[in-house]
Enzyme design. Structure first.
Site, mmCIF file in Angstrom:
data_model
loop_
_atom_site.group_PDB
_atom_site.id
_atom_site.type_symbol
_atom_site.label_atom_id
_atom_site.label_comp_id
_atom_site.label_asym_id
_atom_site.label_seq_id
_atom_site.Cartn_x
_atom_site.Cartn_y
_atom_site.Cartn_z
ATOM 1 C CG HIS A 67 3.418 6.833 2.773
ATOM 2 N ND1 HIS A 67 3.317 5.367 3.206
ATOM 3 C CD2 HIS A 67 1.722 7.046 3.290
ATOM 4 C CE1 HIS A 67 2.344 4.934 3.352
ATOM 5 N NE2 HIS A 67 1.394 5.675 3.556
ATOM 6 C CD GLU A 68 1.036 10.401 4.678
ATOM 7 O OE1 GLU A 68 -0.406 10.114 4.326
ATOM 8 O OE2 GLU A 68 1.105 9.427 5.234
ATOM 9 C CG HIS A 71 -2.053 7.217 0.756
ATOM 10 N ND1 HIS A 71 -2.143 6.169 0.907
ATOM 11 C CD2 HIS A 71 -1.190 7.352 2.134
ATOM 12 C CE1 HIS A 71 -2.507 5.385 1.824
ATOM 13 N NE2 HIS A 71 -1.626 6.491 2.748
#
Length: 154
Positions: A67-68, A71
């Site tokens: 998820h990170e 980003h």
């Protein structure tokens, strides 16, 4: 698992799922409370909450890292890196990253209350914080407040 192991894991996940290198720092941050991790826009580093690894294991940790990294890679490419952006949603679906992480189990802490009693009418006051008895008086009769002690709730 320490920060060195985490850095190596993030680099491996970035190479295998995204096909791109991760060239910044990844580290554990014990101060994170409500989130599994965060991507820092200015430094491009990734911080991970170690409590999620301790509670839920490697599978959840890998999901948070994916998820990170979504980003991270989208921000560096100048595409939409925010949760509401279509680029972000598409990349997360492609790599199998979770949108949210499950909440940590709530550990109830003992709460201490400060007890005060009015000298005149005997009214009992329970407060989370200490009260300055020279400044504050009873709200009913304007009598002097006397500190009794602490009481713990569970």
């Amino acid at each position: 698992m320490n920060n060195k192991d985490l850095q190596q894991l993030v680099e491996e996940i970035s190479d295998s799922f995204f096909g791109k290198p991760f060239s910044h720092s990844a580290l554990f941050n014990n101060r994170l409370r409500t989130t599994g991790g965060r991507y820092l826009l200015k430094s491009h580093n990734i911080e991970i909450n170690p409590k999620y690894y301790d509670e839920f294991g490697m599978e959840t940790l890998v999901g948070i890292i994916k998820h990170e990294l979504c980003h991270y890679h989208l921000h560096l490419e100048g595409k939409g890196y925010k949760h509401r952006d279509a680029d972000f949603k598409k990349l997360m679906k492609n790599v199998g990253a979770p949108r949210f992480c499950q909440p940590l189990p709530f550990k109830q802490q003992k709460q201490t209350l400060q007890l005060y009693r009015c000298e005149k009418c005997g009214k009992l006051y329970k407060r989370k914080r200490k009260v300055d008895t020279k400044k504050y008086v009873c709200g009913i009769c304007r009598g002097k407040l006397i500190y009794i002690g602490r009481d713990t709730l569970q």
